[in-house]
Design an enzyme around this catalytic site. Structure first.
Site, PDB file in Angstrom:
ATOM      1  N   PRO A  88      44.572  26.047  43.053  1.00  0.00           N
ATOM      2  CA  PRO A  88      45.181  25.830  44.361  1.00  0.00           C
ATOM      3  C   PRO A  88      46.968  26.166  43.370  1.00  0.00           C
ATOM      4  CG  PRO A  88      43.588  25.169  45.280  1.00  0.00           C
ATOM      5  CD  PRO A  88      43.982  24.467  44.319  1.00  0.00           C
ATOM      6  N   GLU A 115      38.992  16.302  45.843  1.00  0.00           N
ATOM      7  CA  GLU A 115      40.982  15.916  46.096  1.00  0.00           C
ATOM      8  C   GLU A 115      41.513  16.700  44.071  1.00  0.00           C
ATOM      9  OE1 GLU A 115      40.238  15.963  48.779  1.00  0.00           O
ATOM     10  OE2 GLU A 115      42.214  16.003  48.793  1.00  0.00           O
ATOM     11  N   ARG A 153      35.127  42.333  31.428  1.00  0.00           N
ATOM     12  CA  ARG A 153      35.082  43.436  31.024  1.00  0.00           C
ATOM     13  C   ARG A 153      36.578  44.913  30.388  1.00  0.00           C
ATOM     14  NH1 ARG A 153      37.831  45.807  35.259  1.00  0.00           N
ATOM     15  NH2 ARG A 153      36.397  47.810  35.616  1.00  0.00           N
ATOM     16  N   ASP A 168      41.411  51.358  35.867  1.00  0.00           N
ATOM     17  CA  ASP A 168      41.798  49.785  36.649  1.00  0.00           C
ATOM     18  C   ASP A 168      43.104  50.795  37.911  1.00  0.00           C
ATOM     19  OD1 ASP A 168      39.984  47.482  35.512  1.00  0.00           O
ATOM     20  OD2 ASP A 168      39.533  49.518  35.711  1.00  0.00           O
TER      21      ASP A 168
HETATM   22  C1  4FV Z   1      41.067  26.486  43.548  1.00  0.00           C
HETATM   23  C2  4FV Z   1      41.614  28.658  43.594  1.00  0.00           C
HETATM   24  C3  4FV Z   1      40.885  26.241  44.615  1.00  0.00           C
HETATM   25  C4  4FV Z   1      40.617  23.150  45.509  1.00  0.00           C
HETATM   26  C5  4FV Z   1      39.816  21.976  45.771  1.00  0.00           C
HETATM   27  C6  4FV Z   1      38.871  23.070  43.878  1.00  0.00           C
HETATM   28  C7  4FV Z   1      39.062  24.054  44.717  1.00  0.00           C
HETATM   29  C8  4FV Z   1      38.827  21.330  45.194  1.00  0.00           C
HETATM   30  N1  4FV Z   1      41.111  26.477  41.868  1.00  0.00           N
HETATM   31  N2  4FV Z   1      41.895  29.210  42.415  1.00  0.00           N
HETATM   32  N3  4FV Z   1      42.477  28.486  44.753  1.00  0.00           N
HETATM   33  N4  4FV Z   1      40.389  24.727  44.239  1.00  0.00           N
HETATM   34  O1  4FV Z   1      40.814  26.200  46.118  1.00  0.00           O
HETATM   35  O2  4FV Z   1      41.606  28.357  41.769  1.00  0.00           O
HETATM   36  O3  4FV Z   1      39.392  20.908  43.801  1.00  0.00           O
END
Ligand code: 4FV
Length: 252
Positions: A88, A115, A153, A168
């Protein structure tokens, strides 16, 4: 294009990559997907892949050693492979970034859990961090699948001839126009006359207007990146007048 996906849950990838377009792309050798189980790169008899965070706190952190060995294994044949950590905290994934990454030959996608990973993984091995959206998943696996689907794609030969990535949404930074198909009447709901008129110029104009209308009303933020003709701008003003809102968002 080769995708190496590093995960603690390889079973999650069985079906998504067997079915439909991606499955055929793998069969046709247009893409190659290797699912790499990070646990296979542990060296202790308990195959430990996570541990408690230094400094205390909730949850577990993924250990650096198994991930380091897994990435080095994946990069053995192509040191130039581009390593992406799904998190994230990454840059927002979008069609523009997908088009850029689709020119890479070898991507390593690292899926976090718990985590997340030890910070030294990011510092020592990760080339880019990508987020598929501002929400928290249980793991990076689904995000990795989204990336593989979005990039694949765009590769020549993956989409059948009846599909084109050119038109697209977002490729022109406009949302797509409404689509209709048979039956011509569904419970009294018809189809816009112009679409069955055979007048291709009129159909093109209608679709352009509807794409602009949808973008103005749903994603005005996209207009700044769209290359708008004078006709487009006049039409947008008409929409905004009819919507009774102030002139276009792009300050023109
Ligand atoms: C995530 C996202 C995501 C966070 C904690 C995996 C999680 C756990 N990855 N975009 N949004 N990952 O939420 O890519 O480790």
């Amino acid at each position: 294009m080769r995708f190496d996906i590093l995960t603690l849950f390889p079973a999650m990838f069985s079906s998504p990559f067997e079915a439909s377009i991606l499955g055929k792309a793998v069969e046709k050798g247009l893409i190659e997907i290797r699912i790499v189980n990070i646990r296979d790169f542990t060296s202790d008899k308990h195959h430990v892949v996570d541990d408690t965070p230094y400094g205390g706190g909730q949850g577990m952190v993924m250990k650096v050693e198994p991930i380091a060995r897994a990435i080095e294994w994946a990069k053995a044949e192509s040191p130039s492979a581009w390593t992406i950590y799904l998190t994230p905290q990454g840059r927002s994934f979008n069609q523009e970034r997908a088009e850029a990454l689709s020119s890479k030959t070898h991507l390593i996608l690292l899926c976090g859990r718990y985590e997340g990973v030890d910070e030294r993984v990011r510092e020592m091995f990760v080339d880019e961090e990508v987020s598929i959206g501002d929400y928290v998943l249980t793991g990076g696996e689904l995000a990795a699948m989204v990336m593989v689907d979005t990039l694949s794609r765009l590769l020549p030969g993956v989409l059948g001839c009846d599909q084109s990535a050119e038109e697209d949404s977002f490729s022109e930074s406009l949302l797509e126009y409404p689509q209709y198909t048979r039956p011509i009447d569904f419970r009294g709901q018809g189809v816009p006359e112009v679409l069955v008129s055979g007048n291709h110029e009129a159909i093109f104009q209608w679709r352009r207007k509807e794409a602009l209308r949808r973008t103005v009303t749903r994603r005005p933020d996209l207009l700044a990146k769209a290359n708008l003709s004078e006709t487009d701008k006049r039409f947008i003003d008409e929409i905004l007048q009819s919507e009774g809102t102030r002139t276009r968002g792009d300050g023109v």
